[in-house]
Design a protein around this motif. Structure first.
Motif, PDB file in Angstrom:
ATOM      1  N   UNK A 230       0.812  -1.214   0.000  1.00 30.19           N
ATOM      2  CA  UNK A 230       0.000   0.000   0.000  1.00 30.19           C
ATOM      3  C   UNK A 230       0.845   1.262   0.000  1.00 30.19           C
ATOM      4  N   UNK A 231       2.047   1.165   0.577  1.00 28.70           N
ATOM      5  CA  UNK A 231       2.924   2.338   0.699  1.00 28.70           C
ATOM      6  C   UNK A 231       4.006   2.363  -0.380  1.00 28.70           C
ATOM      7  N   UNK A 232       3.832   1.577  -1.453  1.00 26.10           N
ATOM      8  CA  UNK A 232       4.925   1.404  -2.435  1.00 26.10           C
ATOM      9  C   UNK A 232       5.385   2.717  -3.063  1.00 26.10           C
ATOM     10  N   UNK A 233       4.494   3.710  -3.164  1.00 26.08           N
ATOM     11  CA  UNK A 233       4.861   4.958  -3.854  1.00 26.08           C
ATOM     12  C   UNK A 233       5.465   5.999  -2.902  1.00 26.08           C
TER      13      UNK A 233
ATOM     14  N   UNK B 225       8.780   8.442   2.536  1.00 26.54           N
ATOM     15  CA  UNK B 225       8.911   9.005   3.897  1.00 26.54           C
ATOM     16  C   UNK B 225       8.799   7.910   4.952  1.00 26.54           C
ATOM     17  N   UNK B 226       9.936   7.344   5.346  1.00 26.57           N
ATOM     18  CA  UNK B 226       9.935   6.171   6.232  1.00 26.57           C
ATOM     19  C   UNK B 226       9.225   6.430   7.564  1.00 26.57           C
ATOM     20  N   UNK B 227       9.459   7.606   8.130  1.00 26.70           N
ATOM     21  CA  UNK B 227       8.832   7.918   9.428  1.00 26.70           C
ATOM     22  C   UNK B 227       7.307   7.985   9.273  1.00 26.70           C
TER      23      UNK B 227
ATOM     24  N   UNK C 224      -2.479   3.142   3.621  1.00 22.92           N
ATOM     25  CA  UNK C 224      -1.015   3.185   3.654  1.00 22.92           C
ATOM     26  C   UNK C 224      -0.424   4.056   2.544  1.00 22.92           C
ATOM     27  N   UNK C 225      -1.233   4.406   1.550  1.00 26.02           N
ATOM     28  CA  UNK C 225      -0.720   5.301   0.502  1.00 26.02           C
ATOM     29  C   UNK C 225      -0.872   6.777   0.907  1.00 26.02           C
ATOM     30  N   UNK C 226      -1.396   6.998   2.110  1.00 27.06           N
ATOM     31  CA  UNK C 226      -1.647   8.357   2.651  1.00 27.06           C
ATOM     32  C   UNK C 226      -2.544   9.173   1.722  1.00 27.06           C
TER      33      UNK C 226
END
Length: 237
Positions: free
Chosen positions: A103-106, A109-111, A153-155
């Motif tokens: 979901x966060x693949x793109x 920003x690790x934090x 998770x993709x914000x």
């Protein structure tokens, strides 16, 4: 007045010779929950897919002030459009954790990723208990929780939710809708497609009623809940 996140004007979608969406115009403002209600085949899912870029469309479609007509699917995710699809569409052979990471693949920003990961596990404690379980072996309700979390998770700036209650037990449906309500209270803009029109209207600010690819009614959710025609056609009253 809050500014529109999604603005559609004369939106059309064709599947070959079938004119599935027939020149509809609508908008979703920042911070709102807006529902699309209507019978099966009315064009609700197709409308979401047009916004995501999963089906080609014509007419004007703007995300904030950006024309989406030339924006590819992956770029729409980066702009802030995320969809939790009908049927959930989790990666069955991947674990819960791997689905969330996808979901966060793109994002870089690790934090921020870590913060959103923890937020999802707080929203859905069931996922925390099943981090290393293969998603395909989970119950329908758990998969729905995962599909929503993966989208979060993709914000996103807007969450497109397609039939989140489909095939789920009433207790799980109530939990899912409580979380959708909570997400909105925390500032998330949501465009919701849902067969359970009563539940959808109860948590929405406004709604559009679709019939065979056209918008036939639009109003505040409260007014539609009390509209005799809507009650008879979609609420079973």
């Amino acid at each position: 007045m809050k500014s529109p996140i999604i603005n559609a004007d004369n939106l059309n979608v064709h599947y070959g010779s079938i004119h599935a969406i027939k020149g509809i115009s609508f908008q979703v403002n920042e911070g709102e929950v807006v529902s699309l209600i209507g019978a099966n085949g009315a064009g609700k899912t197709t409308t979401l897919r047009a916004i995501s870029g999963l089906v080609p469309s014509s007419g004007k479609l703007y995300f904030q002030d950006q024309d989406l007509s030339k924006v590819p699917i992956f770029k729409r995710v980066e702009l802030g459009i995320a969809q939790s699809p009908e049927g959930r569409g989790v990666f069955a052979q991947m674990s819960v954790q791997e689905n969330l990471e996808m979901g966060a693949y793109s994002r870089k920003d690790k934090a921020g990723i870590k913060k959103d990961y923890e937020m999802c596990l707080e929203l859905f404690p069931r996922l925390k208990e099943r981090l290393w379980q293969m998603a395909g072996t989970m119950s329908g309700g758990e998969q729905q929780m995962l599909a929503i979390s993966r989208a979060l998770m993709s914000k996103p700036k807007i969450l497109l939710l397609d039939e989140p209650s489909l095939g789920l037990a009433p207790l799980i449906v109530a939990q899912i809708f409580e979380i959708v309500k909570k997400l909105n209270q925390e500032g998330m803009t949501i465009l919701l497609v849902e067969q359970n029109a009563r539940m959808a209207l109860k948590i929405s600010h406004r709604a559009y009623v679709l019939e065979t690819g056209k918008i036939v009614m639009q109003d505040s959710a409260a007014n539609l809940l009390n509209n005799d025609e809507v009650r008879k056609s979609y609420l079973g009253i």
